[in-house]
Design a protein around this motif. Sequence first.
Motif, PDB file in Angstrom:
ATOM      1  N   MET A 192       0.832  -1.196   0.000  1.00  0.00           N
ATOM      2  CA  MET A 192       0.000   0.000   0.000  1.00  0.00           C
ATOM      3  C   MET A 192       0.868   1.249   0.000  1.00  0.00           C
ATOM      4  O   MET A 192       1.869   1.335   0.712  1.00  0.00           O
ATOM      5  CB  MET A 192      -0.928   0.012   1.212  1.00  0.00           C
ATOM      6  N   LEU A 193       0.460   2.215  -0.827  1.00  0.00           N
ATOM      7  CA  LEU A 193       1.167   3.488  -0.903  1.00  0.00           C
ATOM      8  C   LEU A 193       0.449   4.593  -0.131  1.00  0.00           C
ATOM      9  O   LEU A 193       1.066   5.574   0.281  1.00  0.00           O
ATOM     10  CB  LEU A 193       1.322   3.906  -2.370  1.00  0.00           C
ATOM     11  N   SER A 194      -0.854   4.427   0.040  1.00  0.00           N
ATOM     12  CA  SER A 194      -1.637   5.442   0.738  1.00  0.00           C
ATOM     13  C   SER A 194      -2.967   4.824   1.141  1.00  0.00           C
ATOM     14  O   SER A 194      -3.226   3.640   0.888  1.00  0.00           O
ATOM     15  CB  SER A 194      -1.855   6.668  -0.160  1.00  0.00           C
ATOM     16  N   ASP A 195      -3.815   5.628   1.761  1.00  0.00           N
ATOM     17  CA  ASP A 195      -5.140   5.152   2.151  1.00  0.00           C
ATOM     18  C   ASP A 195      -5.982   4.867   0.911  1.00  0.00           C
ATOM     19  O   ASP A 195      -5.816   5.491  -0.144  1.00  0.00           O
ATOM     20  CB  ASP A 195      -5.847   6.190   3.010  1.00  0.00           C
ATOM     21  N   THR A 196      -6.888   3.907   1.061  1.00  0.00           N
ATOM     22  CA  THR A 196      -7.846   3.609   0.006  1.00  0.00           C
ATOM     23  C   THR A 196      -9.251   3.866   0.532  1.00  0.00           C
ATOM     24  O   THR A 196      -9.433   4.344   1.652  1.00  0.00           O
ATOM     25  CB  THR A 196      -7.709   2.145  -0.460  1.00  0.00           C
TER      26      THR A 196
END
Length: 730
Positions: A192-196
């Motif tokens: 994960m790179l950021s919130d989803t």
Amino acid sequence: ASLVLGDDSIRGFTDLSQHLFKAFDLSASRINPISNCTLEDVVRLSIWWFLLGNMKLEQLIREGSSFPFAQEDNNILLQQAFVEISKSLWVITTTGPVDGVFSSDGETNLLPLLSARLNVLSRIRQAVWALNRHGFLPPQQESDSCLLSSNDSSIWIDYPSVGLDMNVLLSSSNCTTARGARDSFDLSDAFMLSDTEDTFHYSSMAVDVFLFNEGSNSQQIRYPCILSIIRGISEQTISIVISSQNGLLKFSIKPDGSAKPTWEDVTWLFFINALEVKLPTGFRLQLRFSSWDFRTLKRMYDHCCLTLESFQPALGEEALCFETIIKSTYYHTSRQSRSQHFPRGSIAQCTLRIFEKSAMRSEGTGVRTVHTGYRIALMTPPIVKKLSIIVQEWIPERPIQFDFLRGENGNPALSLKIDDGDPTVALVLVFSESEQWNQLLAQITGSFIKDDETVLVQAPLSSFTWTTDMRPTTPSTGSDPFQWHTVRVISKQPCDPDKLHIGNSQPSTDSLRIVLDSAKGRITDRVNVSIGELRVRRNVIASGHELRIWRQRQEDLTVSLSDLPVPSEIPQQMTETLKRMQELPSVRTYRFPNLADLHMFQAAVTGFTVLFDGTPTSFNISRRRMMVPINKEWSSPHTRIQILKRGTQVQLVAFFEGFSNGECMNFAVKGIDVFEKSVKGGVTYLRLVDAKFALPAGGKRDFRDERGFVCLDLLEYPGEHNDITIGFAT
């Protein structure tokens, strides 16, 4: 993607990294050329190297300025971050247009993979901006002279080869991510790179995963992996997702559920900064961290556990009495840093719980449960990224301070002061319905009526005072600053609703409460007493309808004050009063506008119905002298008599003033007693022949605090057998 690649910062970073791209291409070609990879492999590989490089960049920004003496180590860390971010950019740019790359699952996963590809490009651009902003980008000549070791230029990680049974063990331990089961590996879970939309991402960490037999550490198999700390928006505890670069090793540790492993299967190994997971097959899985990452994960896990633990009742000490969803919450404070770290601004859909605290007291009459206060816990909803909680305890020694407000669109709101050390700290709760507002206020003030309870009496009050000054026979001259106007008596619902408990049985004192209301506040007086502890007295000479109740020192009072109409000095004065109530006996004085209300209140509190309440013209006790056949008369100048009944028991209670031999007496009247009536001089006399009673209490030699008050449910031994004559004006 073309817009990102055309950014000036990306073009400049590409120029600085051109000399590295050739080494990357040569290294990748030895194992698996990028041109042979699927789009999923390309995106996974690019995210892998970006995460590793970004971790080092964040560490450099976080610790570099703190340790300037470690310049050489910082340079090495910067070079590694630069190289690994360059690898991520090379993998993306080498594949060329998307049309030249195919997906292993056809078109089904193409859209999320393209989205992940664009996301990693955007994150690379942000990392380049950070490098440029902190002055970490080297000049062109220094970049060209940068030499790479064989390890630095590697694109593919060479994982150890294991047997089929080991692969099955690794892949089947848990292929379920924190967001649900997937038939194929989902990059948005592990890398994960950021919130989803449905998952919060907190941090990514580089870990080494070791697998070895139970009871043996000799044969260890090392798998470099990336660990992501995440939490679903419907969950309250973090999960971790671990994956290798090639995606063959992938599993998660979740809060609970049928899928293993969970956090209950984890052992924290502090001495080696590792987590150990016992697998059902007898093997052990060990995740080894850097010291910083291990402390970060442990701190986040402990925060979740402590937050959720604070949101549960303490075993044996607390009981959940109220829970609701608050429409909007605002934590108001003037402090720059708040210990509770509750989010600023308005937070919607917080969950509020109120716990009633209690303690067991062993006494001569048995074990009794005593109210010791309330605890309020307000937790942010799972849709807020940082799980936060406000916990406040209200103890009986201090009044609860509140204020009525109106929120947006006229919604009912309540402001609660939650920090006695800072008058500016307040918790503002906005409700969607006024019913929630009323229930919350009733709960924290102790006046909420439970399903098995009822209001025995509700009556108007003329005034109410209380004091720890033991002068029961002196008329009270204290003012009533709160102007108490209503009193209620709450107790358990009787089996027969038509009879309540008044005049039929002893009240259930574990739930018996006297609630006084005023425009400025509320008092909840719990009458949780044993037999013989409750004493009462009626006024004799003083005008008005007055009932005094004597109580032993008390620790379960609840006082609540409204901020607006109460002067600033009142809360402190009330705190001092409550402390005295806990240390000394006290007297409550209730004044009613009429006698009927007083009798209903007295019956509700004591369980005795008042059959008669009046002041005779005379009250004489005849006493035989010893050794001489002569009677001596004790005459009270001022007397009030009550005839009380509970069940089949009838009692005569007399209160005296100006009577040197005592201040009160109480004895049983039975059907076999002999009564004689006579009229003389316009006065009707009633003589109780050979009455059985105890001498009046509160005489000259009686120095007890409770003198002047009678105990209705515990009669003294009737040692006297003499006549009592009562005169009434005709």
